[in-house]
Structure formats: structure tokens, C-alpha cells
Design a protein around this motif. Structure first.
Motif, PDB file in Angstrom:
ATOM      1  N   VAL A  23      -4.882   9.182 -16.814  1.00  0.00           N
ATOM      2  CA  VAL A  23      -3.650   9.012 -16.920  1.00  0.00           C
ATOM      3  C   VAL A  23      -3.542   8.623 -15.512  1.00  0.00           C
ATOM      4  O   VAL A  23      -3.902   9.306 -14.324  1.00  0.00           O
ATOM      5  CB  VAL A  23      -2.819  10.228 -17.312  1.00  0.00           C
ATOM      6  CG1 VAL A  23      -2.566  10.711 -18.667  1.00  0.00           C
ATOM      7  CG2 VAL A  23      -3.303  11.583 -16.543  1.00  0.00           C
ATOM      8  N   SER A  24      -2.565   7.964 -15.313  1.00  0.00           N
ATOM      9  CA  SER A  24      -2.163   7.172 -13.532  1.00  0.00           C
ATOM     10  C   SER A  24      -1.288   8.267 -13.138  1.00  0.00           C
ATOM     11  O   SER A  24      -0.414   9.309 -13.497  1.00  0.00           O
ATOM     12  CB  SER A  24      -1.510   5.821 -13.714  1.00  0.00           C
ATOM     13  OG  SER A  24      -2.394   4.884 -14.531  1.00  0.00           O
ATOM     14  N   CYS A  84       2.075   9.655 -11.216  1.00  0.00           N
ATOM     15  CA  CYS A  84       3.323   9.149 -11.496  1.00  0.00           C
ATOM     16  C   CYS A  84       4.377   8.903 -10.360  1.00  0.00           C
ATOM     17  O   CYS A  84       3.851   9.370  -9.151  1.00  0.00           O
ATOM     18  CB  CYS A  84       4.116  10.611 -12.168  1.00  0.00           C
ATOM     19  SG  CYS A  84       3.453  11.068 -13.724  1.00  0.00           S
ATOM     20  N   ALA A 125       9.152   7.411 -12.942  1.00  0.00           N
ATOM     21  CA  ALA A 125       8.770   7.887 -14.110  1.00  0.00           C
ATOM     22  C   ALA A 125       9.908   8.614 -14.641  1.00  0.00           C
ATOM     23  O   ALA A 125      10.210   8.821 -15.964  1.00  0.00           O
ATOM     24  CB  ALA A 125       7.725   8.900 -13.947  1.00  0.00           C
ATOM     25  N   CYS A 172       1.383  10.176 -17.315  1.00  0.00           N
ATOM     26  CA  CYS A 172       1.240  10.150 -15.985  1.00  0.00           C
ATOM     27  C   CYS A 172       0.903  11.679 -15.510  1.00  0.00           C
ATOM     28  O   CYS A 172       1.343  12.532 -16.153  1.00  0.00           O
ATOM     29  CB  CYS A 172       2.203   9.587 -15.078  1.00  0.00           C
ATOM     30  SG  CYS A 172       3.842  10.023 -15.102  1.00  0.00           S
TER      31      CYS A 172
END
Length: 433
Positions: free
Chosen positions: A218-219, A221, A225, A241
Motif C-alpha cells: 500500500v502506498s 497516503c 486521500a 494507503c
């Protein structure tokens, strides 16, 4: 005239004879009456003496019944432990083994009785005054050398076993000859094999963090977001995220189809008025802070939430459905008038303590459960629902809350409280001598 003179004095003779006859009759009647009184008094005394002996039988049998009833309740746990130890040592539970347990129980009961005051080594078992003025009392004497269990040593499969022995009750009244009654005491008992069952148990595993692994790939945030919903509310919709700072969501609206990681904790300040649906939240709290789901969360559906740290769910209006929640810390559900309502097809696991003072248990389904490794605060009736605490009932907690997989050999023996039966009403066999 001369003839008449010769009959003078006859009247006196007749009177004297009449007096004599009545005197004799009176004395006879008085004698008979006195004798009858003595006979009646003797009969009454005999009856009183027999009554005293019968009172001895009734009194002694009451003591015997109470004694054996108490003893078998005490020995019950010993036999239960014996059966459990034999199971651990892989001893088969056969009919012959049940007979052996019953024999052992009989021996324990007899041993306890032989060392009790009800069965003295010598002399009188007991003596009790009934009426002091008439010197009425009874004594229990001449017990059998020892109680016997004639069925305990047989190889035949008996429905019940029995302990029996005889004794004598002597009644005394006013130093008259005593009356003796012979009593036979019989006590029956048995072990019900059908109440002893083998059952599978899961391997013990309470690592609930494995239920919700930390999401990967997961990237980070960004501030973007937070989507804007109606009236400027914050919406997480299809967001995957991770945040690395404490997040305060001021106006949360909904979390839908999202995977969110909060590495420094999160607090939802106001109500999630559309709830959480089809999402995963992985929250690592900051020491000293509490992950807060403030006010109303309008339902948690098809979601997973893990909180490392303390957490509070103030209100879940629409309930929790098809979801899993894990709190690796202490948890509080509800806040005063705000309550956690409805739980179905869902599980909540708390590794710390749980405050459940404000939960509406009436809406809990049997398809749900709450497992708490620590202590639970709340009404005692909560254990009537699918709520399990290791500190309250570890056996039940392990059975319902373990994550272990059942393997071959993961079995135990379950012995119900009804595995032993015994006679509580005992009727003596009495013969009069």
C-alpha cells in the motif's frame, strides 16, 4: 309361739352372710381392677419402649442417609479425577473399568464410615434421651463388624451397587425390660458410563493478530486521500494507503472498499454516519492514546479492523455484521446511553480487558462471539450470551476462542455432573424382637 321364738337371730345371720358375700365380691372386683390397671400400665410401658426403639431407628437412619449423601458428593470429585487420569494414561473406558471405579467408590465410602462417630470401634454408636421424667431413651448398638458392598466384588454387570449393614436399636422406659429392633441399612449407587464422553479439542492458539495481517503493497497516503462528501464530510472510498502520523478525522462520513493502515493511530472525532463497509483497517496506536470510534458508527459490514493498543467503540447503531475486530489492548464498548447494538456472523477478540457495561446484549446472535483474554467489566448476566473470558472460564474460553486446528489426538474426556447416581431415600428393613 314357741316355734317363732326358735327363729330369732336368723335375720342377723342373713345380714351377716349378705355382707360377707358383697365384701368378697368387692374385694374380687377391686383386685381385678388393680390387676387390669397394672396390665394396662405395663402394656403402655411396652408400647413406649417399642416407640423409643423405633425412634432410634428413624433417628439413626436419618443420620446415615445424610452422612452417605455428603460423603458420596465428596468422593465424586476423587472418582472423576481418577477417570480423567486413566484417560490421560490411555486406559480404555470399558464396562469392567466402570465396575472397578464403582468398587473403588464403595471402598472409599466404607472407609469413611468406619472412621466416623456413627460407627465406633467399640460400644454404642449413639444414645439419646427422649423423656427424662420417665427415663425414656434409646441406644444404637451391635453394628455389623463393617458395612459390606456385596455387589462390588461380583463380575456381573450390576445396574446399581449397594452398601449394607445391620444394627440394633434398644428402647428403655422406667427401668422396664428393654425392647430391641433390628434394622438393616442399604445405600445404592452407580456410575453412568453414558455421561462420560470423549470430545475433540482444538490446539490452543490465541494469537489473534494472525486473523488480520498487516496489509502490504500500500502506498503512503497523501492529504488528498480524504475525499469530500456532502456537506464537506470526509469520505474514504476505494482508498488503499498508509498513514505514518496520528490522524484525526474531523467529519468522517464513510469508509467503503478501502484498505487503510494507520501506523501512528487514528481518531474518528464525529460519527461515521454511513459506517464502515467492505474495508480493512489496520491501526497501530500511539502509547497513551486510544483509538476512538466516536459517537455513532452506522454499521460495520463485511470488514476487518485490528487495533494495536486501546480502543473504544462508543456506538454502533446498525450493529456489526460479517466482520472481525481484534483489539491488542483494552477495549470499551459503549458510553453511557450509547451502546453497541447487534452482533451477528461476527467475532470480536480482545487480548486485554474489556468494559462491556454499555452493550445491548438482547440483539446478539448465536452466530457471533466475543473472546476476552483478560477480565470483563459488566453485568454478570453477560455470560448468558456468546461472550467468553479466559479469566472467568478458561476451559470454555479455550473451546470457543482458540484458533488452533484440530489434529489427530487432540481429544479430552468430558464428564458431566450427572455421571454418578445414588439413592437419596433409604427405607430401613426392621424386625421386632
Amino acid at each position: 309361739m314357741k316355734y317363732l321364738k326358735n327363729e330369732r337371730g336368723m335375720t342377723l345371720v342373713i345380714v351377716l352372710l349378705t355382707i360377707t358375700v358383697f365384701s368378697v365380691l368387692g374385694l374380687a372386683v377391686m383386685g381385678a381392677s388393680v390387676n387390669n390397671v397394672k396390665q394396662v400400665k405395663k402394656a403402655e410401658t411396652d408400647i413406649q419402649t417399642v416407640d423409643a426403639a423405633e425412634m432410634g431407628v428413624q433417628y439413626y437412619n436419618t443420620l446415615l442417609k445424610d452422612f452417605f449423601h455428603q460423603q458420596i458428593a465428596l468422593k465424586k470429585s476423587e472418582i472423576k479425577t481418577l477417570i480423567q487420569n486413566d484417560y490421560v494414561n490411555k486406559v480404555p473406558l470399558t464396562d469392567d473399568k466402570i465396575e472397578e471405579y464403582e468398587k473403588k467408590l464403595g471402598e472409599k465410602l466404607i472407609q469413611a464410615f468406619n472412621s466416623s462417630p456413627l460407627f465406633p470401634a467399640f460400644g454404642t454408636a449413639l444414645s439419646k434421651d427422649i423423656d427424662t421424667p420417665t427415663k425414656t431413651y434409646f441406644k444404637i448398638k451391635n453394628l455389623s463388624p463393617s458395612p459390606l458392598c456385596p455387589t462390588c466384588n461380583t463380575t456381573a454387570k450390576e445396574t446399581v451397587e449397594q452398601i449394607e449393614f445391620s444394627y440394633e436399636s434398644f428402647g428403655h422406659t422406667n427401668q422396664q425390660p428393654e425392647k430391641k429392633l433390628t434394622g438393616k441399612f442399604v445405600f445404592t449407587f452407580s456410575i453412568d458410563k453414558s455421561e462420560i464422553k470423549e470430545k475433540l479439542i482444538p490446539a490452543q492458539n490465541h494469537d489473534y493478530t494472525t486473523l488480520i495481517p498487516k496489509p502490504t503493497n500500500v502506498s503512503p497516503c497523501s492529504s488528498e486521500a480524504f475525499g469530500n462528501g456532502n456537506n464537506g464530510r470526509d469520505v474514504f472510498d476505494t482508498v488503499n494507503c498508509s498513514y505514518n502520523q496520528l490522524i484525526s478525522v474531523e467529519k468522517p462520513s464513510e469508509i467503503t472498499d478501502s484498505i487503510l493502515v494507520f501506523d501512528k493511530g487514528v481518531q474518528f472525532i464525529k460519527q461515521l454516519n454511513k459506517g464502515i463497509e467492505d474495508s480493512t483497517l489496520y491501526i497501530t496506536g500511539v502509547p497513551g492514546t486510544t483509538t476512538l470510534f466516536n459517537k455513532q458508527v452506522n454499521g460495520i459490514h463485511n470488514s476487518k479492523i485490528l487495533v494495536k493498543g486501546n480502543a473504544q467503540f462508543e456506538t454502533v447503531n446498525q450493529g456489526i455484521h460479517n466482520s472481525t475486530i481484534v483489539v491488542v489492548g483494552n477495549a470499551k464498548f459503549g458510553d453511557g446511553q450509547d451502546k453497541l447494538k447487534k452482533l451477528e456472523h461476527s467475532s470480536i477478540y480482545v487480548i486485554g480487558n474489556a468494559d462491556m457495561t454499555d452493550i445491548d446484549f438482547t440483539q446478539f446472535s448465536t452466530t457471533a462471539k466475543i473472546c476476552v483474554k483478560g477480565t470483563i467489566t459488566g453485568d454478570s448476566s453477560l455470560y448468558n450470551y456468546p461472550i467468553y473470558s479466559e479469566s472467568y472460564n478458561k476451559v470454555k474460553f479455550d473451546e470457543k476462542c482458540s484458533l488452533g486446528i484440530i489434529q489427530d489426538g487432540d481429544k479430552t474426556i468430558d464428564i458431566s455432573d450427572q455421571f454418578m447416581d445414588w439413592a437419596e431415600e433409604i427405607k430401613p428393613i426392621v424386625s421386632y424382637n
